[in-house]
Design a protein around this motif. Structure first.
Motif, mmCIF file in Angstrom:
data_model
loop_
_atom_site.group_PDB
_atom_site.id
_atom_site.type_symbol
_atom_site.label_atom_id
_atom_site.label_comp_id
_atom_site.label_asym_id
_atom_site.label_seq_id
_atom_site.Cartn_x
_atom_site.Cartn_y
_atom_site.Cartn_z
ATOM 1 N N CYS A 99 0.213 0.230 -3.901
ATOM 2 C CA CYS A 99 -0.832 0.120 -2.880
ATOM 3 C C CYS A 99 -0.474 -1.002 -1.882
ATOM 4 O O CYS A 99 -0.602 -0.828 -0.666
ATOM 5 C CB CYS A 99 -2.169 -0.156 -3.575
ATOM 6 N N ILE A 122 0.234 -0.611 2.123
ATOM 7 C CA ILE A 122 -0.548 -1.368 3.117
ATOM 8 C C ILE A 122 0.399 -2.164 4.027
ATOM 9 O O ILE A 122 0.201 -2.233 5.246
ATOM 10 C CB ILE A 122 -1.577 -2.288 2.417
ATOM 11 N N TYR A 161 -11.810 -2.156 7.925
ATOM 12 C CA TYR A 161 -11.110 -0.930 8.316
ATOM 13 C C TYR A 161 -12.112 0.118 8.828
ATOM 14 O O TYR A 161 -11.916 0.706 9.894
ATOM 15 C CB TYR A 161 -10.310 -0.386 7.125
ATOM 16 N N LEU A 180 -6.987 -6.862 2.725
ATOM 17 C CA LEU A 180 -6.786 -6.036 1.521
ATOM 18 C C LEU A 180 -5.601 -6.530 0.703
ATOM 19 O O LEU A 180 -5.675 -6.590 -0.530
ATOM 20 C CB LEU A 180 -6.545 -4.571 1.924
ATOM 21 N N GLY A 235 -5.781 -4.743 6.787
ATOM 22 C CA GLY A 235 -4.677 -4.653 5.837
ATOM 23 C C GLY A 235 -4.332 -6.005 5.236
ATOM 24 O O GLY A 235 -4.071 -6.111 4.030
ATOM 25 N N VAL A 283 -4.752 4.954 2.173
ATOM 26 C CA VAL A 283 -4.195 3.662 1.769
ATOM 27 C C VAL A 283 -5.203 2.522 1.945
ATOM 28 O O VAL A 283 -5.205 1.564 1.171
ATOM 29 C CB VAL A 283 -2.898 3.388 2.579
ATOM 30 N N PHE A 284 -6.078 2.614 2.933
ATOM 31 C CA PHE A 284 -7.021 1.517 3.200
ATOM 32 C C PHE A 284 -8.400 1.752 2.582
ATOM 33 O O PHE A 284 -9.225 0.842 2.568
ATOM 34 C CB PHE A 284 -7.192 1.317 4.722
#
Lengths: 71, 209
Positions: free
Chosen positions: B14, B18, A54, A17, A14, B40-41
């Motif tokens: 987004c 996250i 992930y 990202l 996360g 979401v990922f």
């Protein structure tokens, strides 16, 4: 509160990202070649790395569910 | 997504989602949480990346984008030359090419996968500009000789081209042009394209008000 291995990996993925998406937002406002380079070089790399981290996290936790639960 | 605000708002959503999972990873313990984290990922970042990529590809066709590199400045200036004999300038000033896409319209490749080839050429430009040794503006050469196909993409079938006095003066000439045996920009025809050598001696059009 202890976090499982999967949760830890989700946090790392996360974070990567988030970095990628933040870079994307900034690169979208630039219209020159440098903004394109930042998008193609940094943003794409970070987002793809985040997705792969992930996916690696869920695959490896499925392979070692007991070890993950013990943590 | 034409409007960047919509795309930025989508990326913002987004990012917020996250953040929820990064701060509270325990949500993923439930079945619903696992589905959400996948969306979401995995799904949302791919959508954000795809939309951003599409936008960047569109931006990379713009005249402003091409002229953002310092060594392209003289080429941009040559579009403003106040002389109809200068091919690039007369196309730009008379909107024979869209002014916002002036470079791309003439320098893309209208063959199959030509757009992709043009993009790779552009990436090569960026690589040379930032990581290689960029040449002086006057020393820049095309990777391949200019193909008439790019001119004919617009001019083929146009009355001014098909019935032009010079084009029809020799019956063999039209066939030679259409088969790329005689270049449109060869000497004696439309040879003045971007004339950087005489740039300092030219008068410039100030543009429409």
């Amino acid at each position: 509160m202890a976090t499982s291995l999967l949760e830890r990996r989700i946090q790392i993925a996360g974070t990567v990202l988030l970095l990628g998406l933040i870079v994307e937002v900034f690169s979208l406002f630039g219209k020159g070649a440098l903004a394109f380079l930042v998008f193609a070089g940094l943003c794409v790399t970070l987002i793809v790395a985040g997705i792969l981290l992930y996916l690696h996290g869920i695959v490896s936790s499925a392979q070692h569910p007991r070890q993950d639960a013990e943590r | 997504m034409e409007n960047p605000i919509i795309l930025v708002a989508f990326i913002g959503l987004c990012i917020a989602l996250i953040c929820v999972f990064v701060l509270r990873p325990g949500i993923t313990a439930t079945r619903g949480g696992k589905v959400m984290v996948f969306l979401v990922f995995f799904v949302l970042p791919i959508l954000c990346l795809g939309a951003g990529f599409s936008r960047k590809m569109d931006q990379s066709k713009s005249t402003k984008f091409c002229l953002s590199c310092h060594i392209m400045e003289p080429y941009g200036k040559s579009l403003q030359i106040d002389d109809p004999m200068h091919l690039a300038a007369s196309h730009f000033q008379n909107h024979r090419v869209p002014p916002d896409l002036a470079c791309y319209t003439c320098h893309t490749n209208y063959a199959m996968f030509g757009g992709m080839k043009a993009k790779f050429g552009g990436l090569r430009h960026i690589y040379v500009y930032y990581l290689g040794k960029p040449p002086q503006p006057a020393e820049i050469k095309l990777y391949e000789p200019y193909n008439n196909r790019e001119c004919l993409h617009c001019h083929a079938g146009a009355r001014s081209f098909e019935e032009g006095a010079v084009h029809t003066s020799d019956p063999a000439l039209m066939a030679a042009i259409k088969s790329n045996q005689t270049s449109c920009i060869s000497s004696g025809c439309h040879q003045t394209v971007h004339d950087l050598a005489t740039l300092n001696e030219q008068k410039f059009w100030k543009g429409a008000d």
